[in-house]
Enzyme design. Sequence first.
Site, mmCIF file in Angstrom:
data_model
loop_
_atom_site.group_PDB
_atom_site.id
_atom_site.type_symbol
_atom_site.label_atom_id
_atom_site.label_comp_id
_atom_site.label_asym_id
_atom_site.label_seq_id
_atom_site.Cartn_x
_atom_site.Cartn_y
_atom_site.Cartn_z
ATOM 1 N N LYS A 54 0.791 -1.194 -0.017
ATOM 2 C CA LYS A 54 -0.036 -0.188 -0.084
ATOM 3 C C LYS A 54 0.813 1.280 0.049
ATOM 4 O O LYS A 54 0.764 2.088 -0.888
ATOM 5 C CB LYS A 54 -0.905 -0.095 1.189
ATOM 6 C CG LYS A 54 -2.095 -0.868 1.019
ATOM 7 C CD LYS A 54 -3.048 -1.019 2.331
ATOM 8 C CE LYS A 54 -3.725 -2.272 2.196
ATOM 9 N NZ LYS A 54 -4.509 -2.475 3.404
ATOM 10 N N GLN A 98 -4.711 -1.589 9.593
ATOM 11 C CA GLN A 98 -4.659 -2.668 8.981
ATOM 12 C C GLN A 98 -5.291 -3.723 9.938
ATOM 13 O O GLN A 98 -4.726 -3.936 11.081
ATOM 14 C CB GLN A 98 -3.212 -3.106 8.537
ATOM 15 C CG GLN A 98 -3.058 -4.413 8.048
ATOM 16 C CD GLN A 98 -3.539 -4.282 6.677
ATOM 17 O OE1 GLN A 98 -3.464 -3.595 5.745
ATOM 18 N NE2 GLN A 98 -4.202 -5.515 6.291
ATOM 19 N N ASP A 121 -11.277 3.161 4.306
ATOM 20 C CA ASP A 121 -11.687 1.790 4.027
ATOM 21 C C ASP A 121 -13.085 1.631 4.017
ATOM 22 O O ASP A 121 -13.827 0.584 3.430
ATOM 23 C CB ASP A 121 -11.069 1.102 5.276
ATOM 24 C CG ASP A 121 -9.926 0.065 4.965
ATOM 25 O OD1 ASP A 121 -9.692 -0.272 3.558
ATOM 26 O OD2 ASP A 121 -9.185 -0.249 5.930
#
Length: 293
Positions: A54, A98, A121
């Site tokens: 990422k 994460q 997200d």
Amino acid sequence: MTARIIDGKAIAADLRAAVAAETHRLISAHGLVPGLAVVLIGDNPASKTYVASKSRAITEVGMRPLDHYLPASSSETELLGLIQKLNADPAVHGILVQLPLPLQIDPAHILASIKPEKDVDGFHPLNAGRLATGLPALVPCTPVACIKLIKTVHDSLVGLDTLMIGRSHIVGNPLSQALLNENATVTVAHTFTRHLPELCRCAELMCVAIGCAEFIRGDWIKPGATVIDVGINRVSRGGKSRIVGDVNFAEAVKVAGAITPVPGGVGPMTIVCLLVNTLRAACMQAGLPPPAV
Ligand code: NAD
């Protein structure tokens, strides 16, 4: 008949180039460098690999990566403290924690503590609610990726008989909402669904996110249907390990009209859609119109 292969890698490369162009336009026209804070707790090897890829993707398009590493022993209070700082930092436009988190930290508390406008997200309940009510929202990256891939095959999803298999908060549920917002006719199947093969045979568009290797068979697919396979499953055969989807690709490719391969379908698009969401979040926070990607 052989299905058209929806080349996620190539489509993702084009989208990445468009995101990079839009990022450079934001920087030169407004001095706005989109910043994404990725937070990793502990040293789970798979999570470390995801975070590294990422960060690489963020840097490649000219955005600012702002990674934070916390030890596996960190408390929920410590993580909430970091998120508060990131929420208040004007250089941070997106925050991604994460998953999975260590057991002492409740993911629901953490996800709800992220400012909704920085929730790239799309897991905050406010964004989930906005998506469900058809309001503009930050939508989880995998569903965004799937919709973009579907639109390379179908100009319009209006009325399309669609079967969403899987109803997780990360993929199935938000994707079924996003499909409804495109006016598709959506049926949702899950672990308790009966007569799955029969339901599959009625679908002009099938999206599968269940995490079961090659579960969907070729003779379940309506001839000419579009198949989006989200699954990522590692299998070992003959001493060799490889990644397969939730759909039996070798069978499905002979029946479907278009299909995403695994690997090389939804996966490469998902990470680029994180960049799209970061761009959207940065524009939103700066009071600029949404980016043209
Ligand atoms: P999950 O385990 O959270 O949810 C699975 C869903 O599938 C559940 O709703 C369950 O009811 C349903 N299900 C399971 N077995 C079923 C069956 N036999 N019949 C019908 N429904 C069934 O999984 P998830 O997080 O949604 O991920 C699903 C798959 O997608 C996994 O393989 C995961 O690795 C992959 N994934 C890929 C990407 C990507 O970028 N390509 C992103 C996220 C997840």
